[in-house]
Design an enzyme around this catalytic site. Sequence first.
Site, PDB file in Angstrom:
ATOM      1  CG  HIS A   1      -9.212  13.866  -1.466  1.00 17.21           C
ATOM      2  ND1 HIS A   1      -8.158  13.961  -2.348  1.00 17.21           N
ATOM      3  CD2 HIS A   1      -9.695  12.602  -1.575  1.00 17.21           C
ATOM      4  CE1 HIS A   1      -8.017  12.808  -2.967  1.00 17.21           C
ATOM      5  NE2 HIS A   1      -8.933  11.970  -2.530  1.00 17.21           N
TER       6      HIS A   1
ATOM      7  CB  CYS B   1      -0.911   0.005   1.221  1.00 17.93           C
ATOM      8  SG  CYS B   1      -1.868   1.523   1.413  1.00 17.93           S
TER       9      CYS B   1
ATOM     10  CG  HIS C   1      -7.474   8.795   0.841  1.00 20.05           C
ATOM     11  ND1 HIS C   1      -7.683   7.565   0.253  1.00 20.05           N
ATOM     12  CD2 HIS C   1      -7.606   9.699  -0.158  1.00 20.05           C
ATOM     13  CE1 HIS C   1      -7.919   7.713  -1.030  1.00 20.05           C
ATOM     14  NE2 HIS C   1      -7.888   9.011  -1.314  1.00 20.05           N
TER      15      HIS C   1
ATOM     16  CG  ASN D   1     -13.076  10.125  -4.105  1.00 13.02           C
ATOM     17  OD1 ASN D   1     -14.113  10.759  -4.203  1.00 13.02           O
ATOM     18  ND2 ASN D   1     -11.896  10.655  -4.400  1.00 13.02           N
TER      19      ASN D   1
ATOM     20  CG  HIS E   1      -4.295  -0.938   4.973  1.00 12.96           C
ATOM     21  ND1 HIS E   1      -3.862  -0.186   3.910  1.00 12.96           N
ATOM     22  CD2 HIS E   1      -5.213  -1.795   4.489  1.00 12.96           C
ATOM     23  CE1 HIS E   1      -4.486  -0.584   2.822  1.00 12.96           C
ATOM     24  NE2 HIS E   1      -5.317  -1.569   3.149  1.00 12.96           N
TER      25      HIS E   1
END
Length: 113
Positions: free
Chosen positions: A101, A4, A99, A86, A46
């Site tokens: 943004h 990753c 994550h 997303n 993760h």
Amino acid sequence: MSDCIFCAIANHEIPSEIVYEDDKICVYKDLAPQAPVHVLMIPKKHIANLDDVTADDQELLGYMLLKVQDIAKLMGIENGYRVVSNNGDDAEQTVKHMHLHILGKRKFTWPPG
């Protein structure tokens, strides 16, 4: 997770322009910014995407959401910002590590283009 890219960034195995880091999250500048300020906030744990979140992640996700305002201030965003996550292929999630943004310092429209 060994393959990753976001885990590698969080582990300082890949150089990145980190703007904030603590024991839970890493925040760094996006390589293809969509606004004058565009940073990514990733959990160091993760988690592939929001569909993989469990009750055990509730504290971490709450922490991340509370940190958004601190990051916005740190980045000099004063008149509002957009936070985007997303989730999955149809949403164009290109890296399978959850994550956020954080985008700012420009006027955003709705719906996004």
